[in-house]
Motif scaffolding. Sequence first.
Motif, PDB file in Angstrom:
ATOM      1  N   GLN A  13       0.827  -1.197   0.000  1.00 55.91           N
ATOM      2  CA  GLN A  13       0.000   0.000   0.000  1.00 55.91           C
ATOM      3  C   GLN A  13       0.864   1.251   0.000  1.00 55.91           C
ATOM      4  OE1 GLN A  13      -2.711  -0.271   3.328  1.00 55.91           O
ATOM      5  NE2 GLN A  13      -4.104  -1.605   2.208  1.00 55.91           N
ATOM      6  N   PRO A  14       0.337   2.363  -0.488  1.00 58.61           N
ATOM      7  CA  PRO A  14       1.087   3.630  -0.425  1.00 58.61           C
ATOM      8  C   PRO A  14       1.513   3.932   1.010  1.00 58.61           C
ATOM      9  CG  PRO A  14      -0.813   3.874  -1.851  1.00 58.61           C
ATOM     10  CD  PRO A  14      -0.945   2.519  -1.219  1.00 58.61           C
ATOM     11  N   GLY A  15       2.753   4.382   1.147  1.00 59.52           N
ATOM     12  CA  GLY A  15       3.316   4.638   2.470  1.00 59.52           C
ATOM     13  C   GLY A  15       4.020   3.446   3.074  1.00 59.52           C
ATOM     14  N   GLY A  16       3.885   2.287   2.454  1.00 55.57           N
ATOM     15  CA  GLY A  16       4.503   1.075   2.983  1.00 55.57           C
ATOM     16  C   GLY A  16       5.963   0.933   2.580  1.00 55.57           C
ATOM     17  N   SER A  17       6.540  -0.200   2.959  1.00 53.51           N
ATOM     18  CA  SER A  17       7.953  -0.462   2.717  1.00 53.51           C
ATOM     19  C   SER A  17       8.158  -1.838   2.095  1.00 53.51           C
ATOM     20  CB  SER A  17       8.738  -0.402   4.035  1.00 53.51           C
ATOM     21  OG  SER A  17       8.664   0.874   4.624  1.00 53.51           O
ATOM     22  N   LEU A  18       9.225  -1.952   1.327  1.00 55.15           N
ATOM     23  CA  LEU A  18       9.678  -3.231   0.790  1.00 55.15           C
ATOM     24  C   LEU A  18      11.197  -3.224   0.785  1.00 55.15           C
ATOM     25  CD1 LEU A  18       7.449  -3.926  -2.371  1.00 55.15           C
ATOM     26  CD2 LEU A  18       7.464  -5.245  -0.243  1.00 55.15           C
ATOM     27  N   ASN A  83      11.183   2.829   1.430  1.00 57.45           N
ATOM     28  CA  ASN A  83      10.219   3.305   2.415  1.00 57.45           C
ATOM     29  C   ASN A  83       9.328   4.375   1.799  1.00 57.45           C
ATOM     30  OD1 ASN A  83      11.471   1.667   4.377  1.00 57.45           O
ATOM     31  ND2 ASN A  83      12.888   3.301   4.939  1.00 57.45           N
ATOM     32  N   SER A  84       8.229   4.658   2.458  1.00 59.10           N
ATOM     33  CA  SER A  84       7.288   5.695   1.995  1.00 59.10           C
ATOM     34  C   SER A  84       6.967   5.523   0.518  1.00 59.10           C
ATOM     35  CB  SER A  84       7.880   7.087   2.256  1.00 59.10           C
ATOM     36  OG  SER A  84       8.171   7.259   3.628  1.00 59.10           O
ATOM     37  N   LEU A  85       6.626   4.317   0.140  1.00 54.65           N
ATOM     38  CA  LEU A  85       6.393   4.013  -1.265  1.00 54.65           C
ATOM     39  C   LEU A  85       5.173   4.752  -1.796  1.00 54.65           C
ATOM     40  CD1 LEU A  85       7.348   0.272  -1.160  1.00 54.65           C
ATOM     41  CD2 LEU A  85       8.281   1.931  -2.780  1.00 54.65           C
ATOM     42  N   LYS A  86       5.279   5.143  -3.062  1.00 52.39           N
ATOM     43  CA  LYS A  86       4.223   5.878  -3.747  1.00 52.39           C
ATOM     44  C   LYS A  86       3.747   5.071  -4.952  1.00 52.39           C
ATOM     45  CE  LYS A  86       6.657  10.217  -2.699  1.00 52.39           C
ATOM     46  NZ  LYS A  86       7.268  11.435  -3.292  1.00 52.39           N
ATOM     47  N   PRO A  87       2.525   5.330  -5.417  1.00 52.95           N
ATOM     48  CA  PRO A  87       2.048   4.615  -6.623  1.00 52.95           C
ATOM     49  C   PRO A  87       2.991   4.777  -7.812  1.00 52.95           C
ATOM     50  CG  PRO A  87       0.219   5.693  -5.530  1.00 52.95           C
ATOM     51  CD  PRO A  87       1.469   6.144  -4.816  1.00 52.95           C
ATOM     52  N   GLU A  88       3.645   5.912  -7.917  1.00 52.09           N
ATOM     53  CA  GLU A  88       4.560   6.128  -9.043  1.00 52.09           C
ATOM     54  C   GLU A  88       5.851   5.316  -8.928  1.00 52.09           C
ATOM     55  OE1 GLU A  88       3.094   8.478  -7.138  1.00 52.09           O
ATOM     56  OE2 GLU A  88       4.451  10.194  -6.795  1.00 52.09           O
ATOM     57  N   ASP A  89       6.060   4.634  -7.819  1.00 51.84           N
ATOM     58  CA  ASP A  89       7.186   3.721  -7.697  1.00 51.84           C
ATOM     59  C   ASP A  89       6.892   2.359  -8.318  1.00 51.84           C
ATOM     60  OD1 ASP A  89       7.688   5.044  -4.406  1.00 51.84           O
ATOM     61  OD2 ASP A  89       8.873   5.506  -6.193  1.00 51.84           O
ATOM     62  N   THR A  90       5.657   2.159  -8.744  1.00 46.32           N
ATOM     63  CA  THR A  90       5.284   0.898  -9.376  1.00 46.32           C
ATOM     64  C   THR A  90       6.107   0.669 -10.642  1.00 46.32           C
ATOM     65  OG1 THR A  90       3.024   0.943  -8.525  1.00 46.32           O
ATOM     66  CG2 THR A  90       3.407  -0.340 -10.525  1.00 46.32           C
ATOM     67  N   ALA A  91       6.766  -0.482 -10.708  1.00 51.19           N
ATOM     68  CA  ALA A  91       7.655  -0.779 -11.829  1.00 51.19           C
ATOM     69  C   ALA A  91       8.213  -2.184 -11.667  1.00 51.19           C
ATOM     70  CB  ALA A  91       8.814   0.215 -11.891  1.00 51.19           C
ATOM     71  N   VAL A  92       8.856  -2.652 -12.728  1.00 52.68           N
ATOM     72  CA  VAL A  92       9.711  -3.827 -12.604  1.00 52.68           C
ATOM     73  C   VAL A  92      11.101  -3.325 -12.222  1.00 52.68           C
ATOM     74  CG1 VAL A  92      10.714  -5.834 -13.738  1.00 52.68           C
ATOM     75  CG2 VAL A  92       8.384  -5.114 -14.304  1.00 52.68           C
ATOM     76  N   TYR A  93      11.636  -3.854 -11.142  1.00 53.16           N
ATOM     77  CA  TYR A  93      12.939  -3.426 -10.638  1.00 53.16           C
ATOM     78  C   TYR A  93      13.994  -4.442 -11.047  1.00 53.16           C
ATOM     79  CZ  TYR A  93      10.917   0.352  -7.937  1.00 53.16           C
ATOM     80  OH  TYR A  93      10.289   1.520  -7.559  1.00 53.16           O
ATOM     81  N   THR A 111      12.057  -7.899 -10.809  1.00 56.13           N
ATOM     82  CA  THR A 111      11.046  -8.248  -9.816  1.00 56.13           C
ATOM     83  C   THR A 111      10.006  -7.132  -9.788  1.00 56.13           C
ATOM     84  OG1 THR A 111      10.677  -8.933  -7.513  1.00 56.13           O
ATOM     85  CG2 THR A 111      12.329  -7.223  -7.865  1.00 56.13           C
ATOM     86  N   GLN A 112       8.745  -7.522  -9.772  1.00 51.73           N
ATOM     87  CA  GLN A 112       7.654  -6.545  -9.856  1.00 51.73           C
ATOM     88  C   GLN A 112       7.388  -5.921  -8.491  1.00 51.73           C
ATOM     89  OE1 GLN A 112       5.625  -5.551 -12.634  1.00 51.73           O
ATOM     90  NE2 GLN A 112       4.957  -4.010 -11.156  1.00 51.73           N
ATOM     91  N   VAL A 113       7.297  -4.599  -8.471  1.00 54.71           N
ATOM     92  CA  VAL A 113       6.874  -3.851  -7.287  1.00 54.71           C
ATOM     93  C   VAL A 113       5.619  -3.067  -7.676  1.00 54.71           C
ATOM     94  CG1 VAL A 113       7.429  -1.976  -5.701  1.00 54.71           C
ATOM     95  CG2 VAL A 113       9.171  -3.680  -6.284  1.00 54.71           C
ATOM     96  N   THR A 114       4.548  -3.298  -6.946  1.00 51.56           N
ATOM     97  CA  THR A 114       3.291  -2.614  -7.211  1.00 51.56           C
ATOM     98  C   THR A 114       2.853  -1.892  -5.942  1.00 51.56           C
ATOM     99  OG1 THR A 114       2.635  -4.292  -8.827  1.00 51.56           O
ATOM    100  CG2 THR A 114       0.899  -2.862  -7.952  1.00 51.56           C
ATOM    101  N   VAL A 115       2.641  -0.588  -6.059  1.00 52.13           N
ATOM    102  CA  VAL A 115       2.201   0.218  -4.928  1.00 52.13           C
ATOM    103  C   VAL A 115       0.780   0.686  -5.220  1.00 52.13           C
ATOM    104  CG1 VAL A 115       2.695   2.188  -3.449  1.00 52.13           C
ATOM    105  CG2 VAL A 115       4.573   0.984  -4.603  1.00 52.13           C
ATOM    106  N   SER A 116      -0.154   0.145  -4.475  1.00 56.31           N
ATOM    107  CA  SER A 116      -1.563   0.419  -4.748  1.00 56.31           C
ATOM    108  C   SER A 116      -2.393   0.140  -3.511  1.00 56.31           C
ATOM    109  CB  SER A 116      -2.047  -0.456  -5.910  1.00 56.31           C
ATOM    110  OG  SER A 116      -3.434  -0.285  -6.117  1.00 56.31           O
TER     111      SER A 116
END
Length: 117
Positions: A13-18, A83-93, A111-116
């Motif tokens: 979710q937005p605001g989360g961490s990975l 940290n503080s992930l945003k929807p615009e961080d969604t991407a394949v890393y 690796t897929q990162v999806t912030v939603s």
Amino acid sequence: QVRLVESGGGLVQPGGSLRLSCAASGDIFGPTVMGWYRQPPGKQRETVAIIGNADSTSYDDSVKGRFTITRDGGANTVYLQMNSLKPEDTAVYYCHLVTVVGGSPYWGQGTQVTVSS
């Protein structure tokens, strides 16, 4: 043969961490520069963060203060704390490694990162 294996992506979710990890193995000789790149949907691949052999770092302005790149140089392993992930961080890393001597570049599979929400 050099292999880079990434792990740690997922849905957050937005605001989360990975935390992403990348382990390199194979015939790697000498110092290396490692980094993380990402490719958002419909866009070109872009630099996220880079870490040199002496642990010098650089970040894209969009992630400064939120992402931290670290490495275990002896094992050619690199991490990306996000940290503080945003929807615009969604991407394949993608993980990247380049040897300082010879300049041979290697990429992970992504690796897929999806912030939603």
